[in-house]
Scaffold this motif. Structure first.
Motif, short mmCIF file in Angstrom:
data_model
loop_
_atom_site.label_atom_id
_atom_site.label_comp_id
_atom_site.label_asym_id
_atom_site.label_seq_id
_atom_site.Cartn_x
_atom_site.Cartn_y
_atom_site.Cartn_z
N ALA A 1 -6.60 2.84 4.92
CA ALA A 1 -5.29 2.60 4.30
C ALA A 1 -4.18 3.04 5.25
CB ALA A 1 -5.19 3.35 2.98
N GLU B 1 -6.53 3.02 -10.00
CA GLU B 1 -6.14 2.95 -8.59
C GLU B 1 -5.51 1.58 -8.36
OE1 GLU B 1 -9.08 5.63 -6.01
OE2 GLU B 1 -10.14 4.03 -7.06
N ARG C 1 -13.53 -3.63 4.57
CA ARG C 1 -12.72 -2.46 4.24
C ARG C 1 -11.99 -2.03 5.50
NH1 ARG C 1 -17.32 2.24 3.68
NH2 ARG C 1 -17.82 2.24 5.89
N HIS D 1 -7.25 -0.29 -3.61
CA HIS D 1 -6.96 0.86 -2.75
C HIS D 1 -7.72 2.06 -3.32
CE1 HIS D 1 -3.68 3.66 -0.85
NE2 HIS D 1 -4.90 3.93 -0.42
N ASP D 2 -8.78 2.44 -2.63
CA ASP D 2 -9.59 3.58 -3.02
C ASP D 2 -8.88 4.84 -2.52
OD1 ASP D 2 -11.62 5.34 -3.70
OD2 ASP D 2 -12.88 4.79 -1.98
N THR D 3 -7.96 5.36 -3.33
CA THR D 3 -7.10 6.47 -2.89
C THR D 3 -7.86 7.79 -2.73
OG1 THR D 3 -6.45 6.90 -5.18
CG2 THR D 3 -5.02 5.46 -3.87
N ILE E 1 -8.83 0.56 1.97
CA ILE E 1 -8.55 -0.69 1.27
C ILE E 1 -9.84 -1.51 1.31
CG2 ILE E 1 -7.19 -2.83 1.25
CD1 ILE E 1 -5.52 -0.31 0.65
N VAL F 1 0.87 -1.18 0.00
CA VAL F 1 0.00 0.00 0.00
C VAL F 1 0.91 1.23 0.00
CG1 VAL F 1 -1.82 1.25 1.24
CG2 VAL F 1 -1.82 -1.27 1.19
N TYR G 1 -4.65 -2.14 -7.23
CA TYR G 1 -5.53 -3.29 -7.02
C TYR G 1 -4.70 -4.56 -6.97
CZ TYR G 1 -4.74 -4.28 -11.93
OH TYR G 1 -4.14 -4.57 -13.11
N VAL H 1 -0.75 -5.24 -3.71
CA VAL H 1 -1.60 -4.17 -4.26
C VAL H 1 -0.68 -3.26 -5.05
CG1 VAL H 1 -3.15 -2.27 -3.67
CG2 VAL H 1 -3.16 -4.35 -2.29
#
Length: 134
Positions: free
Chosen positions: A58, A99, A55, A81-83, A36, A29, A101, A133
């Motif tokens: 992060a 993003e 979830r 990873h939903d940044t 995440i 990460v 993954y 990731v």
């Protein structure tokens, strides 16, 4: 009264429902921004076929997600990873993820992920899987 005792005794010797704890280690990460997400899927990577989801905030490096009460069996796992914190995996104009993954067994690096190649087996009492990731 004796009969009630027998029935009660059967309840206590009945085996517990099978359940496992699945630990997913999302490694690599790159930032502490966003969340995440993980989907534990049983028939396809379509989110609707993922009976377990989790979830976690992060953190730089490795993020562990622990999903309890997972029915033992075979699953494929998708992580992203939903940044930017919008709750979805963003894609570029070509439809490719923009993003970070990853998938179980590190599939999907050179094309669409193969669901069967990503299958892992979850066993009691616990299973740990590492997913890079990128």
């Amino acid at each position: 009264m004796r009969r009630a005792g027998c029935i009660l005794g059967l309840v206590f010797i009945a085996p517990a429902a099978q359940a496992a704890t699945l630990t997913i280690r999302a490694e690599g990460v790159a930032s502490a921004q966003g969340m995440i997400y993980a989907g534990i899927c049983d028939t396809s990577f379509d989110e609707r076929t993922c009976p377990y989801r989790d979830r976690e905030a992060a953190r730089l490096g490795t993020v562990e997600l622990r999903i309890r009460n997972v029915k033992p069996g075979s699953y494929s796992i998708a992580v992203f990873h939903d940044t930017n914190g919008n709750g979805k995996l963003d894609r570029n104009i070509l439809g490719l993820p923009s993003e970070p993954y990853g998938f179980s067994n590190d599939v999907g690096r050179r094309g669409p992920p193969n669901f069967d190649a990503a299958r892992i087996v979850v066993r009691e009492p616990s299973t740990t899987i590492v997913i890079p990731v990128r």
